[in-house]
Design a protein around this motif. Structure first.
Motif, mmCIF file in Angstrom:
data_model
loop_
_atom_site.group_PDB
_atom_site.id
_atom_site.type_symbol
_atom_site.label_atom_id
_atom_site.label_comp_id
_atom_site.label_asym_id
_atom_site.label_seq_id
_atom_site.Cartn_x
_atom_site.Cartn_y
_atom_site.Cartn_z
ATOM 1 N N UNK A 222 0.812 -1.216 0.000
ATOM 2 C CA UNK A 222 0.000 0.000 0.000
ATOM 3 C C UNK A 222 0.848 1.268 0.000
ATOM 4 N N UNK A 223 2.074 1.184 0.504
ATOM 5 C CA UNK A 223 2.904 2.381 0.627
ATOM 6 C C UNK A 223 2.502 3.268 1.784
ATOM 7 N N UNK A 224 1.576 2.798 2.610
ATOM 8 C CA UNK A 224 1.110 3.575 3.764
ATOM 9 C C UNK A 224 2.061 3.387 4.943
ATOM 10 N N UNK A 287 -11.580 -1.949 8.806
ATOM 11 C CA UNK A 287 -11.578 -2.658 7.521
ATOM 12 C C UNK A 287 -11.567 -4.151 7.840
ATOM 13 N N UNK A 288 -12.522 -4.882 7.252
ATOM 14 C CA UNK A 288 -12.581 -6.331 7.455
ATOM 15 C C UNK A 288 -12.270 -7.028 6.129
ATOM 16 N N UNK A 289 -11.367 -7.998 6.183
ATOM 17 C CA UNK A 289 -10.921 -8.683 4.976
ATOM 18 C C UNK A 289 -10.931 -10.186 5.200
ATOM 19 N N UNK A 290 -11.459 -10.929 4.225
ATOM 20 C CA UNK A 290 -11.371 -12.385 4.294
ATOM 21 C C UNK A 290 -9.942 -12.818 3.981
ATOM 22 N N UNK A 300 -7.042 -5.602 -5.157
ATOM 23 C CA UNK A 300 -8.304 -5.036 -4.681
ATOM 24 C C UNK A 300 -8.227 -4.713 -3.191
ATOM 25 N N UNK A 301 -7.631 -5.610 -2.409
ATOM 26 C CA UNK A 301 -7.497 -5.357 -0.972
ATOM 27 C C UNK A 301 -6.602 -4.143 -0.734
ATOM 28 N N UNK A 302 -5.538 -4.018 -1.501
ATOM 29 C CA UNK A 302 -4.643 -2.859 -1.369
ATOM 30 C C UNK A 302 -5.411 -1.571 -1.627
ATOM 31 N N UNK A 303 -6.258 -1.551 -2.667
ATOM 32 C CA UNK A 303 -7.046 -0.356 -2.986
ATOM 33 C C UNK A 303 -8.030 -0.037 -1.871
ATOM 34 N N UNK A 304 -8.657 -1.060 -1.300
ATOM 35 C CA UNK A 304 -9.605 -0.835 -0.206
ATOM 36 C C UNK A 304 -8.903 -0.252 1.021
ATOM 37 N N UNK A 305 -7.715 -0.741 1.317
ATOM 38 C CA UNK A 305 -6.979 -0.229 2.473
ATOM 39 C C UNK A 305 -6.592 1.238 2.277
ATOM 40 N N UNK A 306 -6.147 1.556 1.085
ATOM 41 C CA UNK A 306 -5.777 2.951 0.805
ATOM 42 C C UNK A 306 -6.991 3.874 0.929
ATOM 43 N N UNK A 307 -8.156 3.425 0.401
ATOM 44 C CA UNK A 307 -9.369 4.239 0.474
ATOM 45 C C UNK A 307 -9.820 4.416 1.918
ATOM 46 N N UNK A 308 -9.773 3.338 2.704
ATOM 47 C CA UNK A 308 -10.171 3.430 4.105
ATOM 48 C C UNK A 308 -9.224 4.332 4.884
#
Length: 333
Positions: A222-224, A287-290, A300-308
């Motif tokens: 993510x680079x976060x 953020x909840x991830x399977x 897709x998970x990386x994008x969701x984490x960045x958005x959250x």
């Protein structure tokens, strides 16, 4: 020679079969022992032919029955085959130490002193070693200490998942420490330890499971800013909120890796709902991830984490949240 000794050497053993069972280990016995008890060698092997009353389990080891051997009898036969100093290691030793995340394998892995001239046979793996560990007894079987048993298992595995599952369970349950495993690795051969070393690196970085190790790799994409892993989150007054898998403290965001298996029961589901309610009451973005998506959909998970993360950063961070590095003892109502 005493009368009973004469009777034994003239075939009297057939009338005193209880003595053979007493001399056996769970019904398994060495052919040499039978001969020493008066059973002629030719009789031993004749009784083990197909349809006979006994059964040959391993070279020189006989089962005093024609029934299919139980697993316990197979383990006992393996120890007899390995010799008086043999001990069980690997999967079977881990199983006897109480671990459950073990490969589904039905072979017995033995450690024997390096000078012993015995080789693997049938379902028995024989490893000659100059580093014979002090054995411990589990269910009447001499086994290697758990750290050695775990490493001996992992050395024969090539995939990350079973290694991570086994090592994570042993460490998480407090049965071994990562440092013990590293020490054991450094003392022995490096052959087959590459996967174990990678898994230990993840565990020492905070991962408690395969999924969390995968999560660490996805977060790095993510680079976060760096997450804190498995810290305890508390309310300003000290009441327990949760122990998130990952925590972004600067924005007050929690990341939970929630599997279907964990939430299968009604009680598990209820605990998750209560946890999310505590997060909401504290103003925490979750953020909840399977766990399966960490590998099947990392982008897709990386994008969701960045958005959250952006959404969490756009509002004031919840004030007064406290972090601790230990497990919870008090819950918020």
């Amino acid at each position: 020679m005493r009368t009973d000794d004469v009777a034994m050497h003239r075939g009297g053993w057939a009338k005193r079969r209880d003595e053979l069972l007493v001399a056996s280990r769970d019904g398994a016995i060495k052919a040499a022992t039978l001969v020493s008890l008066g059973v002629p060698e030719r009789t031993v092997y004749r009784r083990c032919v197909p349809g006979g009353p006994w059964r040959r389990l391993l070279p020189g080891v006989v089962l005093l029955s024609d029934a299919a051997p139980t697993w316990r009898q197979q383990v006992s036969a393996a120890l007899l085959y390995g010799g008086p100093d043999a001990i069980v290691t690997g999967v079977e030793a881990c199983r006897r130490h109480g671990l459950v995340n073990v490969p589904d394998e039905r072979r017995v892995h033995l450690l024997v002193p390096h000078g012993r001239k015995v080789h693997g046979s049938d379902y028995v793996i024989v490893e000659r070693t100059v580093r014979m560990p002090e054995s411990v007894t589990r269910h009447d079987v001499p086994v290697a200490p758990l750290d050695r048993a775990v490493l001996d298992t992992c050395r024969r595995l090539r995939a990350v998942e079973p290694v991570s599952a086994l090592v994570s369970e042993a460490v998480q349950r407090g049965r071994v420490r990562p440092g013990w495993l590293r020490y054991e690795m450094e003392r022995g051969s490096r052959r087959g330890t590459a996967v174990v070393r990678e898994v230990l690196k993840d565990i020492e970085g905070g991962a408690r499971s395969i999924a969390e190790a995968d999560a660490m790799r996805v977060w790095a994409r993510t680079g976060l800013p760096t997450l804190e892993w498995n810290v305890v989150l508390r309310c300003p007054d000290g009441r327990y909120i949760a122990t998130p898998d990952g925590w972004a403290d600067e924005v007050g965001m929690a990341w939970e890796i929630d599997s279907f298996a964990f939430h299968f029961s009604r009680d598990d589901y209820a605990r998750t709902v209560a946890r999310n309610s505590r997060y909401a009451a504290a103003g925490v973005v979750v953020v909840q991830t399977l766990p399966t998506r960490l590998r099947s959909e990392p982008d897709a998970v990386t994008a969701e984490l960045r958005a959250a993360y952006r959404a969490a950063a756009a509002r004031p961070r919840p004030a007064g949240l406290r972090l601790e590095g230990r497990h919870p003892d008090v819950e918020c109502p």
